[in-house]
Design an enzyme around this catalytic site. Structure first.
Site: not given
Ligand code: T46
Length: 134
Positions: A52
């Site tokens: 993303h």
């Molecule tokens: C990024 C990369 C490096 C939250 O509720 N609060 C938060 O602050 C974050 C970061 C995530 N979440 C929730 C949203 C999803 O349900 O945690 C779950 C996993 O998040 P996501 O699938 O977006 O995780 P990654 O590892 O794909 O991405 C993350 C960050 O979201 C993103 O901003 O830049 O790490």
């Protein structure tokens, strides 16, 4: 110009071990005020994360333990780096597509973020990202 921009943290080590301090307002290494901190750990082997971009979010990613490979993509070029040191922070600007691969078993990835969590800020479709940056 390279998409890869590092900030370097001083290791305040002594005979007992190492310590890094990131002090808000004083540590000029982080180029924004930190509103949120999160960390990624216990990532399953062979799993990739990210895929993303963000419309308005700057981040610094620091690998506190282990390593992982970060891919950055601005819609024109892709670059990749290993995050493998607690004294190296990778600056991730907004409108950069990011992917994280090859997490080692013990990887703990700390992320300092300039904004609070906002799902509406995410661009999770690569074609939408390409259209926006074009
Ligand atoms: C990024 C990369 C490096 C939250 O509720 N609060 C938060 O602050 C974050 C970061 C995530 N979440 C929730 C949203 C999803 O349900 O945690 C779950 C996993 O998040 P996501 O699938 O977006 O995780 P990654 O590892 O794909 O991405 C993350 C960050 O979201 C993103 O901003 O830049 O790490």
């Amino acid at each position: 110009m390279s998409l890869v921009k590092w900030v370097h943290f001083q290791s305040l080590g002594d005979t007992r071990g190492s310590l890094v301090a990131v002090e808000i307002g004083m540590d000029k290494a982080v180029p924004f005020d930190i509103k949120r901190v999160y960390y990624i750990y216990h990532t399953e082997q062979g799993v990739s994360r990210g895929y993303h971009a963000h419309k308005n979010l700057k981040q610094v990613a620091i690998c506190l333990a282990g390593k992982c490979r970060m891919v950055l993509d601005d819609g024109k070029k892709r670059e990749e780096v290993w995050l493998d040191s607690p004294t190296k922070g990778l600056v991730i600007e907004d409108l950069i597509w990011r992917e994280m691969h090859d997490f080692s078993e013990e990887c703990v990835l700390l992320v300092l973020a300039s904004e609070h969590y906002d799902e509406a800020d995410y661009i999770r479709n690569y074609n939408d990202f390409k259209s926006l940056v074009r």
